[in-house]
Design an enzyme around this catalytic site. Structure first.
Site, PDB file in Angstrom:
ATOM      1  N   ARG A 287      11.166  -6.136   4.923  1.00  0.00           N
ATOM      2  CA  ARG A 287      11.021  -4.672   4.798  1.00  0.00           C
ATOM      3  C   ARG A 287      12.037  -3.953   5.688  1.00  0.00           C
ATOM      4  NH1 ARG A 287       5.169  -2.264   5.292  1.00  0.00           N
ATOM      5  NH2 ARG A 287       5.040  -3.789   6.981  1.00  0.00           N
TER       6      ARG A 287
ATOM      7  N   ARG B 204      10.996  -2.474  11.165  1.00  0.00           N
ATOM      8  CA  ARG B 204       9.892  -2.114  12.059  1.00  0.00           C
ATOM      9  C   ARG B 204       9.721  -3.206  13.112  1.00  0.00           C
ATOM     10  NH1 ARG B 204       4.885  -0.464   8.251  1.00  0.00           N
ATOM     11  NH2 ARG B 204       3.827  -1.731   9.805  1.00  0.00           N
TER      12      ARG B 204
ATOM     13  N   ARG C  92      -0.922  -9.356  13.143  1.00  0.00           N
ATOM     14  CA  ARG C  92      -1.494  -8.297  12.284  1.00  0.00           C
ATOM     15  C   ARG C  92      -2.397  -8.897  11.198  1.00  0.00           C
ATOM     16  NH1 ARG C  92       3.870  -5.969  10.503  1.00  0.00           N
ATOM     17  NH2 ARG C  92       2.698  -4.735   9.008  1.00  0.00           N
TER      18      ARG C  92
ATOM     19  N   ARG D 216      -9.668   1.140   8.299  1.00  0.00           N
ATOM     20  CA  ARG D 216      -9.344  -0.259   8.596  1.00  0.00           C
ATOM     21  C   ARG D 216     -10.468  -0.949   9.363  1.00  0.00           C
ATOM     22  NH1 ARG D 216      -3.282   0.325   8.423  1.00  0.00           N
ATOM     23  NH2 ARG D 216      -2.473  -1.769   8.589  1.00  0.00           N
TER      24      ARG D 216
ATOM     25  N   LYS E 185       0.834  -1.220   0.000  1.00  0.00           N
ATOM     26  CA  LYS E 185       0.000   0.000   0.000  1.00  0.00           C
ATOM     27  C   LYS E 185       0.860   1.259   0.000  1.00  0.00           C
ATOM     28  CE  LYS E 185      -1.973  -1.113   3.935  1.00  0.00           C
ATOM     29  NZ  LYS E 185      -1.281  -2.393   4.169  1.00  0.00           N
TER      30      LYS E 185
HETATM   31  P1  ADP Z   1       2.240  -1.780   3.194  1.00  0.00           P
HETATM   32  O1  ADP Z   1       2.236  -0.272   3.162  1.00  0.00           O
HETATM   33  O2  ADP Z   1       1.026  -2.394   2.572  1.00  0.00           O
HETATM   34  O3  ADP Z   1       2.504  -2.333   4.550  1.00  0.00           O
HETATM   35  P2  ADP Z   1       4.841  -1.574   1.777  1.00  0.00           P
HETATM   36  O4  ADP Z   1       4.587  -0.696   0.617  1.00  0.00           O
HETATM   37  O5  ADP Z   1       5.574  -1.024   2.933  1.00  0.00           O
HETATM   38  O6  ADP Z   1       3.449  -2.271   2.263  1.00  0.00           O
HETATM   39  O7  ADP Z   1       5.581  -2.889   1.244  1.00  0.00           O
HETATM   40  C1  ADP Z   1       5.969  -3.956   2.117  1.00  0.00           C
HETATM   41  C2  ADP Z   1       7.324  -4.510   1.669  1.00  0.00           C
HETATM   42  O8  ADP Z   1       7.165  -5.163   0.412  1.00  0.00           O
HETATM   43  C3  ADP Z   1       8.389  -3.444   1.474  1.00  0.00           C
HETATM   44  O9  ADP Z   1       9.636  -4.008   1.836  1.00  0.00           O
HETATM   45  C4  ADP Z   1       8.348  -3.154  -0.035  1.00  0.00           C
HETATM   46  O10 ADP Z   1       9.609  -2.718  -0.544  1.00  0.00           O
HETATM   47  C5  ADP Z   1       7.980  -4.519  -0.599  1.00  0.00           C
HETATM   48  N1  ADP Z   1       7.132  -4.440  -1.803  1.00  0.00           N
HETATM   49  C6  ADP Z   1       6.167  -3.539  -2.110  1.00  0.00           C
HETATM   50  N2  ADP Z   1       5.600  -3.822  -3.294  1.00  0.00           N
HETATM   51  C7  ADP Z   1       6.191  -4.954  -3.733  1.00  0.00           C
HETATM   52  C8  ADP Z   1       6.047  -5.758  -4.911  1.00  0.00           C
HETATM   53  N3  ADP Z   1       5.140  -5.455  -5.852  1.00  0.00           N
HETATM   54  N4  ADP Z   1       6.842  -6.843  -5.031  1.00  0.00           N
HETATM   55  C9  ADP Z   1       7.754  -7.162  -4.070  1.00  0.00           C
HETATM   56  N5  ADP Z   1       7.953  -6.442  -2.944  1.00  0.00           N
HETATM   57  C10 ADP Z   1       7.180  -5.354  -2.774  1.00  0.00           C
HETATM   58  P1  ADP Z   2       0.750  -2.331   7.560  1.00  0.00           P
HETATM   59  O1  ADP Z   2      -0.287  -2.010   6.556  1.00  0.00           O
HETATM   60  O2  ADP Z   2       1.967  -2.949   6.991  1.00  0.00           O
HETATM   61  O3  ADP Z   2       0.184  -3.136   8.695  1.00  0.00           O
HETATM   62  P2  ADP Z   2       0.733   0.420   8.638  1.00  0.00           P
HETATM   63  O4  ADP Z   2       1.917   1.294   8.695  1.00  0.00           O
HETATM   64  O5  ADP Z   2      -0.394   0.812   7.765  1.00  0.00           O
HETATM   65  O6  ADP Z   2       1.295  -1.019   8.248  1.00  0.00           O
HETATM   66  O7  ADP Z   2       0.143   0.205  10.105  1.00  0.00           O
HETATM   67  C1  ADP Z   2       0.977  -0.126  11.188  1.00  0.00           C
HETATM   68  C2  ADP Z   2       0.145  -0.206  12.451  1.00  0.00           C
HETATM   69  O8  ADP Z   2      -0.400   1.102  12.753  1.00  0.00           O
HETATM   70  C3  ADP Z   2      -1.071  -1.114  12.405  1.00  0.00           C
HETATM   71  O9  ADP Z   2      -0.749  -2.481  12.689  1.00  0.00           O
HETATM   72  C4  ADP Z   2      -1.956  -0.500  13.506  1.00  0.00           C
HETATM   73  O10 ADP Z   2      -1.495  -0.843  14.801  1.00  0.00           O
HETATM   74  C5  ADP Z   2      -1.695   1.000  13.301  1.00  0.00           C
HETATM   75  N1  ADP Z   2      -2.660   1.590  12.346  1.00  0.00           N
HETATM   76  C6  ADP Z   2      -2.377   2.097  11.127  1.00  0.00           C
HETATM   77  N2  ADP Z   2      -3.482   2.541  10.529  1.00  0.00           N
HETATM   78  C7  ADP Z   2      -4.507   2.296  11.389  1.00  0.00           C
HETATM   79  C8  ADP Z   2      -5.913   2.506  11.347  1.00  0.00           C
HETATM   80  N3  ADP Z   2      -6.516   3.046  10.260  1.00  0.00           N
HETATM   81  N4  ADP Z   2      -6.642   2.136  12.430  1.00  0.00           N
HETATM   82  C9  ADP Z   2      -6.070   1.610  13.508  1.00  0.00           C
HETATM   83  N5  ADP Z   2      -4.754   1.360  13.622  1.00  0.00           N
HETATM   84  C10 ADP Z   2      -3.976   1.698  12.562  1.00  0.00           C
END
Ligand code: ADP
Ligand code: ADP
Length: 214
Positions: A127, A158, A169, A88, A13
Site C-alpha cells: 500500500r 504508512r 495489527r 473496532r 475497507k
Molecule cells: P483498509 O482500509 O481495509 O486498510 P485499503 O482500502 O487501504 O484497506 O486497501 C489496502 C491495500 O490493498 C491498498 O494498497 C489497496 O490499493 C489494495 N486493495 C484494495 N482492494 C483491493 C482488491 N480488491 N484487490 C487487490 N488490492 C486491493
Molecule cells: P487498517 O484498517 O488498515 O488497520 P486504519 O486506517 O483503519 O487501517 O487504522 C489505522 C490505525 O488507527 C489502527 O491500527 C488503530 O491504531 C487506529 N484506529 C483506527 N480506527 C480505530 C478505532 N475504531 N479504534 C481504535 N483505534 C483505531
C-alpha cells in the site's frame, strides 16, 4: 444509508468505503484517516493516537468515541454515512448504537470484508498513500500513474504497514475486533462479503448486499 464497513487491516475497507460514499452521496468516515490527519496537523488528538497506531494497537475507546460522536453530529452525516474502521471493539459498537438511538435512527447494514491473512499482508506491505489527498494505491494491483499521485502529491508508505506492525495489527484485530462478528450476527445486521478479486468485483458484491438491507 447508514453502513459500517468492517474487516481486518488492509482488507480494502477504505477503497470500498470511499467509492460507496461517493455513489450514495454520504460521507465516508474513517477513524484511521482522522487520526492520521491529526498526527499530520500535530494536534493533541494526534499526540494521543500516534504511539498506539505505530505499535499496531488500538487507540483507547474513549478517545475514539469522542471523535466519532463529534463527526456524526455534523450536518452532512444526518442523512447517512459509511463508517470505515469503526467500530473496532464491542464497547465502540455499543457506543455507536447509543449515539444513533439518541438521534432516533439505527444502522442499516454492517458489511464485513473477508480476506485471507497472506493476502492481507501483501495488500498492507504494497500500500502507498498520497500525502496530499490521501488517495490509496497498491504497488502491484493499483499502481500510481508514475512516481507520484494523480494529484501530484508524494506517495508514502504508512509506518504501520511494515511487516512487523502488520502482524501486530492482525493480532489486535483477532483479539479485539473479531468479537464484533458475533455481536452484529446476533443483531442480525451482519453480512460477510468475499474481499478477494478485483475492487470492482468486491464493490458489486457489497452493493448487492446493501440492496437487500435498504
Ligand atoms: P483498509 O482500509 O481495509 O486498510 P485499503 O482500502 O487501504 O484497506 O486497501 C489496502 C491495500 O490493498 C491498498 O494498497 C489497496 O490499493 C489494495 N486493495 C484494495 N482492494 C483491493 C482488491 N480488491 N484487490 C487487490 N488490492 C486491493
Ligand atoms: P487498517 O484498517 O488498515 O488497520 P486504519 O486506517 O483503519 O487501517 O487504522 C489505522 C490505525 O488507527 C489502527 O491500527 C488503530 O491504531 C487506529 N484506529 C483506527 N480506527 C480505530 C478505532 N475504531 N479504534 C481504535 N483505534 C483505531
Amino acid at each position: 444509508m447508514r453502513a459500517v464497513l468492517m474487516g481486518p487491516p488492509s482488507a480494502g475497507k477504505g477503497t470500498q468505503a470511499a467509492r460507496l460514499g461517493t455513489e450514495l452521496k454520504v460521507p465516508h468516515i474513517s477513524t484511521g484517516d482522522m487520526f492520521r490527519a491529526a498526527i499530520a496537523a500535530g494536534t493533541e488528538l494526534g499526540r494521543q493516537a500516534r504511539g498506539f497506531m505505530e505499535a499496531g494497537k488500538l487507540v483507547p475507546d474513549e478517545v475514539t468515541m469522542g471523535i466519532v460522536r463529534e463527526r456524526l453530529a455534523h450536518e452532512d452525516a444526518q442523512s447517512g454515512f459509511v463508517l470505515d474502521g469503526f467500530p473496532r471493539t464491542v464497547p465502540q459498537a455499543e457506543g455507536l448504537s447509543k449515539i444513533l438511538a439518541s438521534q432516533g435512527v439505527k444502522l442499516d447494514a454492517v458489511v464485513l470484508i473477508d480476506v485471507p491473512e497472506d493476502e492481507l499482508i501483501r495488500r498492507a506491505t504494497g500500500r502507498r498513500i498520497c500525502q496530499e489527498c490521501g488517495r490509496v494505491y497498491h504497488v502491484e494491483w493499483n499502481p500510481p500513474p508514475g512516481d507520484a499521485c494523480e494529484c501530484g502529491g508524494a506517495l508514502v508508505q504508512r509506518k504501520d504497514d511494515s511487516p512487523e506492525t502488520v502482524t501486530e495489527r492482525l493480532a489486535t484485530y483477532r483479539a479485539q475486533t473479531e468479537p464484533l462478528r458475533d455481536y452484529y450476527s446476533v443483531e442480525g445486521s451482519l453480512a460477510v462479503v468475499d474481499g478477494m478479486g478485483d475492487p470492482d468485483e468486491v464493490h458489486r458484491r457489497i452493493v448487492r448486499v446493501l440492496g437487500r438491507c435498504s
